[in-house]
Design a protein around this motif. Structure first.
Motif, mmCIF file in Angstrom:
data_model
loop_
_atom_site.group_PDB
_atom_site.id
_atom_site.type_symbol
_atom_site.label_atom_id
_atom_site.label_comp_id
_atom_site.label_asym_id
_atom_site.label_seq_id
_atom_site.Cartn_x
_atom_site.Cartn_y
_atom_site.Cartn_z
ATOM 1 N N PRO A 13 0.843 -1.207 0.000
ATOM 2 C CA PRO A 13 0.000 0.000 0.000
ATOM 3 C C PRO A 13 0.872 1.249 0.000
ATOM 4 O O PRO A 13 1.941 1.244 0.604
ATOM 5 C CB PRO A 13 -0.781 -0.129 1.312
ATOM 6 C CG PRO A 13 -0.720 -1.586 1.645
ATOM 7 C CD PRO A 13 0.583 -2.066 1.119
ATOM 8 N N PRO A 14 0.453 2.383 -0.630
ATOM 9 C CA PRO A 14 -0.816 2.501 -1.376
ATOM 10 C C PRO A 14 -0.717 2.053 -2.826
ATOM 11 O O PRO A 14 -1.690 2.129 -3.555
ATOM 12 C CB PRO A 14 -1.092 3.994 -1.292
ATOM 13 C CG PRO A 14 0.283 4.606 -1.317
ATOM 14 C CD PRO A 14 1.166 3.665 -0.528
ATOM 15 N N GLU A 15 0.465 1.544 -3.242
ATOM 16 C CA GLU A 15 0.616 1.182 -4.648
ATOM 17 C C GLU A 15 -0.245 -0.018 -5.018
ATOM 18 O O GLU A 15 -0.723 -0.130 -6.143
ATOM 19 C CB GLU A 15 2.087 0.873 -4.937
ATOM 20 C CG GLU A 15 2.382 0.607 -6.393
ATOM 21 C CD GLU A 15 3.868 0.430 -6.651
ATOM 22 O OE1 GLU A 15 4.661 0.623 -5.723
ATOM 23 O OE2 GLU A 15 4.226 0.106 -7.791
ATOM 24 N N THR A 16 -0.493 -0.889 -4.040
ATOM 25 C CA THR A 16 -1.331 -2.063 -4.279
ATOM 26 C C THR A 16 -2.254 -2.238 -3.081
ATOM 27 O O THR A 16 -2.182 -1.509 -2.103
ATOM 28 C CB THR A 16 -0.482 -3.337 -4.438
ATOM 29 O OG1 THR A 16 0.087 -3.674 -3.178
ATOM 30 C CG2 THR A 16 0.615 -3.154 -5.463
ATOM 31 N N ASP A 17 -3.119 -3.235 -3.151
ATOM 32 C CA ASP A 17 -4.040 -3.513 -2.054
ATOM 33 C C ASP A 17 -3.536 -4.631 -1.144
ATOM 34 O O ASP A 17 -4.296 -5.243 -0.405
ATOM 35 C CB ASP A 17 -5.429 -3.875 -2.605
ATOM 36 C CG ASP A 17 -5.389 -5.107 -3.503
ATOM 37 O OD1 ASP A 17 -4.281 -5.598 -3.788
ATOM 38 O OD2 ASP A 17 -6.470 -5.570 -3.906
ATOM 39 N N GLY A 18 -2.265 -4.931 -1.200
ATOM 40 C CA GLY A 18 -1.701 -5.981 -0.363
ATOM 41 C C GLY A 18 -0.210 -6.083 -0.593
ATOM 42 O O GLY A 18 0.402 -5.192 -1.182
ATOM 43 N N TYR A 20 2.808 -7.514 -2.462
ATOM 44 C CA TYR A 20 3.091 -8.109 -3.765
ATOM 45 C C TYR A 20 4.581 -8.025 -4.070
ATOM 46 O O TYR A 20 5.318 -7.230 -3.475
ATOM 47 C CB TYR A 20 2.294 -7.415 -4.869
ATOM 48 C CG TYR A 20 0.824 -7.771 -4.872
ATOM 49 C CD1 TYR A 20 0.324 -8.724 -5.750
ATOM 50 C CD2 TYR A 20 -0.054 -7.159 -3.993
ATOM 51 C CE1 TYR A 20 -1.024 -9.061 -5.753
ATOM 52 C CE2 TYR A 20 -1.406 -7.491 -3.979
ATOM 53 C CZ TYR A 20 -1.880 -8.441 -4.865
ATOM 54 O OH TYR A 20 -3.205 -8.774 -4.844
ATOM 55 N N HIS A 30 1.360 -12.005 -5.841
ATOM 56 C CA HIS A 30 1.111 -11.809 -4.419
ATOM 57 C C HIS A 30 2.186 -12.538 -3.616
ATOM 58 O O HIS A 30 2.687 -13.586 -4.032
ATOM 59 C CB HIS A 30 -0.280 -12.342 -4.057
ATOM 60 C CG HIS A 30 -0.746 -11.906 -2.696
ATOM 61 N ND1 HIS A 30 -0.358 -12.543 -1.536
ATOM 62 C CD2 HIS A 30 -1.555 -10.887 -2.312
ATOM 63 C CE1 HIS A 30 -0.918 -11.936 -0.500
ATOM 64 N NE2 HIS A 30 -1.642 -10.920 -0.954
#
Length: 237
Positions: A13-18, A20, A30
């Motif tokens: 986060p905030p580049e992805t939702d988890g 990775y 992931h």
């Protein structure tokens, strides 16, 4: 080995939702996409052990060896179950600590393949199975007469649930050393479905004696935040 992975980037986060991993310009996976990660020799260790500073394998292995010592057992005489064995790091550590024989168990065939590829000779056997369905595992493990259990991060969350822990411990004889690490979020005794409550039930039922329970930093997230686990060291009763 590290030079091979110079292009690997950690994302969060905030580049992805988890959490990775960018394996290349064209592929992002992931962190828990184990089948893909295990397919690349050394990638799991590079990311989780080196970059995210994971300590659970070392903590669990050391805890198990302390339990064996406290119980007056000679490690070389033991056959130990490594639950959630992954690529074999925990098995390698307890073997280095003098354990005579280790049998790995993991739900993923990709983990077995990676372990046999990267750490040949560590395991007497490596069984693919799920302790939520223990009958097949019981049959496969019976010839080895396991006398101890070690597990680093396999129990909890999206992995094995409390019944899996109870089923795994049920395969051991009395006075067997055990050591496992679990995310502290799953160790809240007030949650009846959590591992904290499961451990308390095992103790109350006379199936487990806790010798040591400590908090430690398991690893950091891909954005550098600490994740804390608990180590439970004990013996079966």
């Amino acid at each position: 080995m590290t030079d091979v992975f110079t292009g690997v980037r950690l994302l969060g986060p905030p580049e992805t939702d988890g959490e990775y991993i960018a394996l290349s310009e064209h592929e992002t996976v992931h962190l828990h996409e184990y089948t893909r990660i295990y397919a690349v020799p050394g990638l799991y260790e590079h990311v989780v052990q080196d970059r995210l500073r994971c300590r659970s394998p070392q903590v669990a292995a050391a805890g198990f060896l302390r339990a064996a010592s406290l119980l007056g057992l000679e490690p070389g005489s033991l056959t130990v179950l490594d639950v959630g064995a992954g690529t074999g790091l925990v098995g390698e550590l307890v073997r280095d600590g003098g354990v005579g024989q280790v049998v790995g168990v993991d739900a993923l065939s990709a983990a077995r393949e990676a372990s046999l590829r990267d750490r040949p000779g560590v395991y007497a056997d490596y069984v693919v199975g799920d302790f939520l369905r223990p009958d097949t595992l019981r049959e496969a493990l019976h010839p080895y007469s396991p006398g101890g259990l070690v597990s680093a991060g396999a129990f909890g969350g999206t992995h094995a649930t409390p019944p899996a822990l109870e089923n795994a411990l049920a395969l051991l004889p009395p006075d067997a050393p055990v050591a496992f690490t679990i995310d502290e979020r799953w160790m809240d005794e007030s949650d009846p479905d959590g591992f904290g409550a499961a451990v308390e039930r095992l103790v109350a039922a006379g199936r487990l004696a806790v010798l040591e329970r400590t908090r430690f930093q398991h690893r950091v997230t891909t954005t550098g935040e600490p994740i804390f686990y608990q180590l439970v060291v004990g013996r079966t009763e």
